[in-house]
Design a protein around this motif. Sequence first.
Motif, PDB file in Angstrom:
ATOM      1  N   ARG A   1      41.928  32.417  47.070  1.00 25.15           N
ATOM      2  CA  ARG A   1      41.068  33.109  48.048  1.00 25.15           C
ATOM      3  C   ARG A   1      41.533  34.558  48.104  1.00 25.15           C
ATOM      4  N   ILE A   2      40.594  35.490  47.959  1.00 26.19           N
ATOM      5  CA  ILE A   2      40.931  36.911  48.009  1.00 26.19           C
ATOM      6  C   ILE A   2      40.106  37.609  49.074  1.00 26.19           C
ATOM      7  N   SER A   3      40.654  38.672  49.625  1.00 26.20           N
ATOM      8  CA  SER A   3      39.952  39.468  50.628  1.00 26.20           C
ATOM      9  C   SER A   3      39.082  40.488  49.922  1.00 26.20           C
ATOM     10  N   LEU A   4      37.855  40.638  50.410  1.00 23.22           N
ATOM     11  CA  LEU A   4      36.937  41.639  49.880  1.00 23.22           C
ATOM     12  C   LEU A   4      36.772  42.801  50.852  1.00 23.22           C
ATOM     13  N   GLY A   5      37.616  42.852  51.879  1.00 15.79           N
ATOM     14  CA  GLY A   5      37.530  43.913  52.878  1.00 15.79           C
ATOM     15  C   GLY A   5      36.809  43.437  54.120  1.00 15.79           C
ATOM     16  N   ALA A   6      36.916  44.228  55.178  1.00 19.17           N
ATOM     17  CA  ALA A   6      36.380  43.851  56.492  1.00 19.17           C
ATOM     18  C   ALA A   6      34.881  43.567  56.465  1.00 19.17           C
ATOM     19  N   LYS A   7      34.125  44.286  55.682  1.00 12.89           N
ATOM     20  CA  LYS A   7      32.664  44.109  55.677  1.00 12.89           C
ATOM     21  C   LYS A   7      32.209  42.889  54.887  1.00 12.89           C
TER      22      LYS A   7
ATOM     23  N   THR B  60      36.395  33.001  46.954  1.00 13.71           N
ATOM     24  CA  THR B  60      37.234  32.185  46.085  1.00 13.71           C
ATOM     25  C   THR B  60      36.958  32.585  44.645  1.00 13.71           C
ATOM     26  N   VAL B  61      38.016  32.793  43.888  1.00 14.34           N
ATOM     27  CA  VAL B  61      37.868  33.093  42.465  1.00 14.34           C
ATOM     28  C   VAL B  61      37.459  31.799  41.768  1.00 14.34           C
ATOM     29  N   VAL B  62      36.299  31.808  41.079  1.00 16.52           N
ATOM     30  CA  VAL B  62      35.799  30.600  40.424  1.00 16.52           C
ATOM     31  C   VAL B  62      35.763  30.711  38.903  1.00 16.52           C
ATOM     32  N   ALA B  63      35.893  31.929  38.376  1.00 17.00           N
ATOM     33  CA  ALA B  63      35.905  32.127  36.920  1.00 17.00           C
ATOM     34  C   ALA B  63      36.578  33.454  36.613  1.00 17.00           C
ATOM     35  N   ILE B  64      37.221  33.510  35.461  1.00 16.40           N
ATOM     36  CA  ILE B  64      37.849  34.753  35.010  1.00 16.40           C
ATOM     37  C   ILE B  64      37.553  34.912  33.521  1.00 16.40           C
TER      38      ILE B  64
ATOM     39  N   GLY C 241      34.386  35.815  38.458  1.00 13.63           N
ATOM     40  CA  GLY C 241      33.343  35.143  39.219  1.00 13.63           C
ATOM     41  C   GLY C 241      33.854  34.792  40.601  1.00 13.63           C
ATOM     42  N   LEU C 242      33.049  35.093  41.636  1.00 12.14           N
ATOM     43  CA  LEU C 242      33.460  34.871  43.014  1.00 12.14           C
ATOM     44  C   LEU C 242      32.464  33.991  43.752  1.00 12.14           C
ATOM     45  N   ASP C 243      32.971  33.184  44.658  1.00 18.85           N
ATOM     46  CA  ASP C 243      32.148  32.361  45.552  1.00 18.85           C
ATOM     47  C   ASP C 243      32.494  32.776  46.978  1.00 18.85           C
TER      48      ASP C 243
END
Length: 134
Positions: free
Chosen positions: A70-76, A81-85, A91-93
């Motif tokens: 799980r990664i933060s994309l910022g306050a907005k 969740t990273v689903v593919a690289i 790829g993000l969900d």
Amino acid sequence: VFDEGLDPITLVCGDSAMVMGFHRGIVGMTVGETRELVVAPADGFGERDTAKLGKLPREKLPDGAKIGTRISLGAKHGEATVVAITDEFVGLDMNHPLAGKTVIFTVRVLGCEEVPRQERLVVEIISPGTLAGS
């Protein structure tokens, strides 16, 4: 309310970050009572939404992140969740991890106290905000 393995949480029924199905499920409980709450996606974490799938350039991936992180994309934008690289993209969900799932809570009321009623204001914005002095 007790979550097995964790410290008890304190909440005001209908007025916290818990999902609506949780609040509906605890209404009418008494101190010492245990109840199983079955919360469907509509009253829980929502249905899965394919519009919440996206990608980022690979170089924006935080160090150490891998599929499932799980990664933060910022306050907005919240979290994803990273689903593919791939070599170029990640790829993000952005759905909640429990979206689309029926969640079962087993809760026990440890205490209950009356709280003062809080007034709520309903405000209509009549014009968009402007900068002072503009």
